[in-house]
Design a protein around this motif. Structure first.
Motif, PDB file in Angstrom:
ATOM      1  N   ARG A  36     -27.168  47.830  22.091  1.00 53.26           N
ATOM      2  CA  ARG A  36     -26.854  47.141  20.840  1.00 53.26           C
ATOM      3  C   ARG A  36     -27.208  47.997  19.630  1.00 53.26           C
ATOM      4  O   ARG A  36     -26.461  48.044  18.656  1.00 53.26           O
ATOM      5  CB  ARG A  36     -27.579  45.800  20.761  1.00 53.26           C
ATOM      6  CG  ARG A  36     -26.910  44.720  21.609  1.00 53.26           C
ATOM      7  CD  ARG A  36     -27.516  43.382  21.347  1.00 53.26           C
ATOM      8  NE  ARG A  36     -28.767  43.332  22.120  1.00 53.26           N
ATOM      9  CZ  ARG A  36     -29.766  42.514  21.881  1.00 53.26           C
ATOM     10  NH1 ARG A  36     -29.717  41.676  20.893  1.00 53.26           N
ATOM     11  NH2 ARG A  36     -30.846  42.534  22.631  1.00 53.26           N
ATOM     12  N   LEU A  37     -28.359  48.667  19.697  1.00 59.25           N
ATOM     13  CA  LEU A  37     -28.772  49.485  18.555  1.00 59.25           C
ATOM     14  C   LEU A  37     -27.919  50.743  18.413  1.00 59.25           C
ATOM     15  O   LEU A  37     -27.677  51.211  17.304  1.00 59.25           O
ATOM     16  CB  LEU A  37     -30.243  49.861  18.668  1.00 59.25           C
ATOM     17  CG  LEU A  37     -31.241  48.734  18.411  1.00 59.25           C
ATOM     18  CD1 LEU A  37     -32.667  49.241  18.590  1.00 59.25           C
ATOM     19  CD2 LEU A  37     -31.067  48.130  17.035  1.00 59.25           C
ATOM     20  N   ALA A  40     -24.810  49.667  16.671  1.00 60.46           N
ATOM     21  CA  ALA A  40     -25.008  49.142  15.316  1.00 60.46           C
ATOM     22  C   ALA A  40     -24.966  50.272  14.290  1.00 60.46           C
ATOM     23  O   ALA A  40     -25.293  51.423  14.608  1.00 60.46           O
ATOM     24  CB  ALA A  40     -26.346  48.428  15.237  1.00 60.46           C
ATOM     25  N   PRO A  41     -24.588  49.947  13.081  1.00 61.02           N
ATOM     26  CA  PRO A  41     -24.605  50.962  12.023  1.00 61.02           C
ATOM     27  C   PRO A  41     -26.037  51.402  11.710  1.00 61.02           C
ATOM     28  O   PRO A  41     -26.993  50.651  11.916  1.00 61.02           O
ATOM     29  CB  PRO A  41     -23.983  50.262  10.809  1.00 61.02           C
ATOM     30  CG  PRO A  41     -23.434  48.976  11.299  1.00 61.02           C
ATOM     31  CD  PRO A  41     -24.017  48.691  12.628  1.00 61.02           C
ATOM     32  N   ALA A  43     -27.486  51.756   8.928  1.00 61.26           N
ATOM     33  CA  ALA A  43     -28.124  50.970   7.863  1.00 61.26           C
ATOM     34  C   ALA A  43     -28.830  49.745   8.447  1.00 61.26           C
ATOM     35  O   ALA A  43     -29.957  49.408   8.033  1.00 61.26           O
ATOM     36  CB  ALA A  43     -27.090  50.551   6.832  1.00 61.26           C
ATOM     37  N   GLU A  44     -28.204  49.073   9.401  1.00 59.70           N
ATOM     38  CA  GLU A  44     -28.828  47.897  10.021  1.00 59.70           C
ATOM     39  C   GLU A  44     -30.064  48.290  10.823  1.00 59.70           C
ATOM     40  O   GLU A  44     -31.069  47.590  10.806  1.00 59.70           O
ATOM     41  CB  GLU A  44     -27.826  47.184  10.927  1.00 59.70           C
ATOM     42  CG  GLU A  44     -26.765  46.413  10.197  1.00 59.70           C
ATOM     43  CD  GLU A  44     -25.845  45.688  11.155  1.00 59.70           C
ATOM     44  OE1 GLU A  44     -26.254  45.388  12.296  1.00 59.70           O
ATOM     45  OE2 GLU A  44     -24.690  45.423  10.754  1.00 59.70           O
ATOM     46  N   VAL A  45     -29.971  49.384  11.560  1.00 56.21           N
ATOM     47  CA  VAL A  45     -31.109  49.848  12.358  1.00 56.21           C
ATOM     48  C   VAL A  45     -32.271  50.224  11.442  1.00 56.21           C
ATOM     49  O   VAL A  45     -33.430  49.903  11.712  1.00 56.21           O
ATOM     50  CB  VAL A  45     -30.706  51.022  13.274  1.00 56.21           C
ATOM     51  CG1 VAL A  45     -31.915  51.573  14.008  1.00 56.21           C
ATOM     52  CG2 VAL A  45     -29.643  50.580  14.258  1.00 56.21           C
ATOM     53  N   GLU A  47     -32.828  49.023   8.447  1.00 49.79           N
ATOM     54  CA  GLU A  47     -33.355  47.774   7.886  1.00 49.79           C
ATOM     55  C   GLU A  47     -34.265  47.071   8.891  1.00 49.79           C
ATOM     56  O   GLU A  47     -35.337  46.576   8.563  1.00 49.79           O
ATOM     57  CB  GLU A  47     -32.183  46.871   7.496  1.00 49.79           C
ATOM     58  CG  GLU A  47     -32.594  45.579   6.825  1.00 49.79           C
ATOM     59  CD  GLU A  47     -31.379  44.724   6.489  1.00 49.79           C
ATOM     60  OE1 GLU A  47     -31.481  43.496   6.679  1.00 49.79           O
ATOM     61  OE2 GLU A  47     -30.348  45.281   6.046  1.00 49.79           O
ATOM     62  N   TRP A  48     -33.835  47.049  10.134  1.00 48.53           N
ATOM     63  CA  TRP A  48     -34.647  46.444  11.188  1.00 48.53           C
ATOM     64  C   TRP A  48     -35.967  47.197  11.360  1.00 48.53           C
ATOM     65  O   TRP A  48     -37.023  46.594  11.493  1.00 48.53           O
ATOM     66  CB  TRP A  48     -33.852  46.453  12.499  1.00 48.53           C
ATOM     67  CG  TRP A  48     -34.631  45.957  13.663  1.00 48.53           C
ATOM     68  CD1 TRP A  48     -34.828  44.661  14.011  1.00 48.53           C
ATOM     69  CD2 TRP A  48     -35.333  46.752  14.628  1.00 48.53           C
ATOM     70  NE1 TRP A  48     -35.610  44.604  15.145  1.00 48.53           N
ATOM     71  CE2 TRP A  48     -35.938  45.875  15.538  1.00 48.53           C
ATOM     72  CE3 TRP A  48     -35.504  48.116  14.803  1.00 48.53           C
ATOM     73  CZ2 TRP A  48     -36.700  46.311  16.601  1.00 48.53           C
ATOM     74  CZ3 TRP A  48     -36.269  48.546  15.863  1.00 48.53           C
ATOM     75  CH2 TRP A  48     -36.858  47.657  16.746  1.00 48.53           C
ATOM     76  N   LYS A  51     -38.447  46.359   8.697  1.00 48.98           N
ATOM     77  CA  LYS A  51     -39.096  45.057   8.881  1.00 48.98           C
ATOM     78  C   LYS A  51     -40.169  45.107   9.969  1.00 48.98           C
ATOM     79  O   LYS A  51     -41.266  44.601   9.791  1.00 48.98           O
ATOM     80  CB  LYS A  51     -38.073  43.995   9.278  1.00 48.98           C
ATOM     81  CG  LYS A  51     -37.224  43.492   8.160  1.00 48.98           C
ATOM     82  CD  LYS A  51     -36.301  42.403   8.689  1.00 48.98           C
ATOM     83  CE  LYS A  51     -35.313  41.958   7.659  1.00 48.98           C
ATOM     84  NZ  LYS A  51     -34.361  40.972   8.208  1.00 48.98           N
ATOM     85  N   GLN A  62     -31.373  57.094   7.015  1.00 48.43           N
ATOM     86  CA  GLN A  62     -31.010  56.077   8.000  1.00 48.43           C
ATOM     87  C   GLN A  62     -30.680  56.662   9.369  1.00 48.43           C
ATOM     88  O   GLN A  62     -31.036  56.092  10.397  1.00 48.43           O
ATOM     89  CB  GLN A  62     -29.829  55.261   7.463  1.00 48.43           C
ATOM     90  CG  GLN A  62     -30.184  54.469   6.225  1.00 48.43           C
ATOM     91  CD  GLN A  62     -28.982  53.795   5.601  1.00 48.43           C
ATOM     92  OE1 GLN A  62     -27.841  54.090   5.949  1.00 48.43           O
ATOM     93  NE2 GLN A  62     -29.239  52.885   4.668  1.00 48.43           N
ATOM     94  N   LYS A  66     -32.601  55.792  12.870  1.00 44.21           N
ATOM     95  CA  LYS A  66     -31.885  55.304  14.054  1.00 44.21           C
ATOM     96  C   LYS A  66     -32.173  56.186  15.258  1.00 44.21           C
ATOM     97  O   LYS A  66     -32.432  55.688  16.363  1.00 44.21           O
ATOM     98  CB  LYS A  66     -30.379  55.264  13.780  1.00 44.21           C
ATOM     99  CG  LYS A  66     -29.573  54.705  14.929  1.00 44.21           C
ATOM    100  CD  LYS A  66     -28.113  54.598  14.580  1.00 44.21           C
ATOM    101  CE  LYS A  66     -27.319  54.064  15.765  1.00 44.21           C
ATOM    102  NZ  LYS A  66     -25.905  53.898  15.444  1.00 44.21           N
TER     103      LYS A  66
END
Length: 128
Positions: A36-37, A40-41, A43-45, A47-48, A51, A62, A66
């Motif tokens: 899944r990672l 994924a783009p 940017a999402e990785v 951001e995750w 967090k 980014q 990743k």
């Protein structure tokens, strides 16, 4: 001691099976997360990672974040595979050790019975 040895080896075998099943499930979860990672783009990785693992995302772009997350997942998967391989070899090792200890207990028990039986035949023998 023989019944206790048998029951304990069975208990340890079941416990080992439970642990192996848990490790296999964790490995499957890591593989699906990795897939899944990787899809994924970046940017999402990133951001995750910001967090949940801020030390991984500090001051990096980014794509680097990743790659770092995917690398960490791969290293975790490799260590989990090593644990699974060790756990898969334990049942045969457990059986061998159980048989060895139970045969030893049987021989010791029979030896004590034999010694006790032969010393009863000579009750008048005195030691100095």
């Amino acid at each position: 001691m023989i019944p206790l040895g048998i029951s304990d080896s069975l208990r340890l075998g079941k416990q080992n099976q439970t642990t192996s099943a848990t490790l296999v499930k964790q490995a499957a979860d890591i593989k699906s997360l990795e897939q899944r990672l990787s899809a994924a783009p970046a940017a999402e990785v990133a951001e995750w990672a910001q967090k949940f693992q801020p030390q991984l995302a500090e001051g990096r772009d980014q794509e680097t974040v990743k790659a770092g997350v995917l690398g960490q997942l791969k290293s975790n998967l490799i260590s989990l595979q090593a644990q699974i391989n060790r756990a898969s070899g334990q049942p045969t090792q457990l059986r061998k050790q159980t048989i060895k200890w139970l045969v030893g207990a049987l021989i010791a028990g029979l030896s004590f019975l034999y010694i006790g039986n032969t010393t009863r035949k000579f009750p008048n023998v005195r030691t100095r």
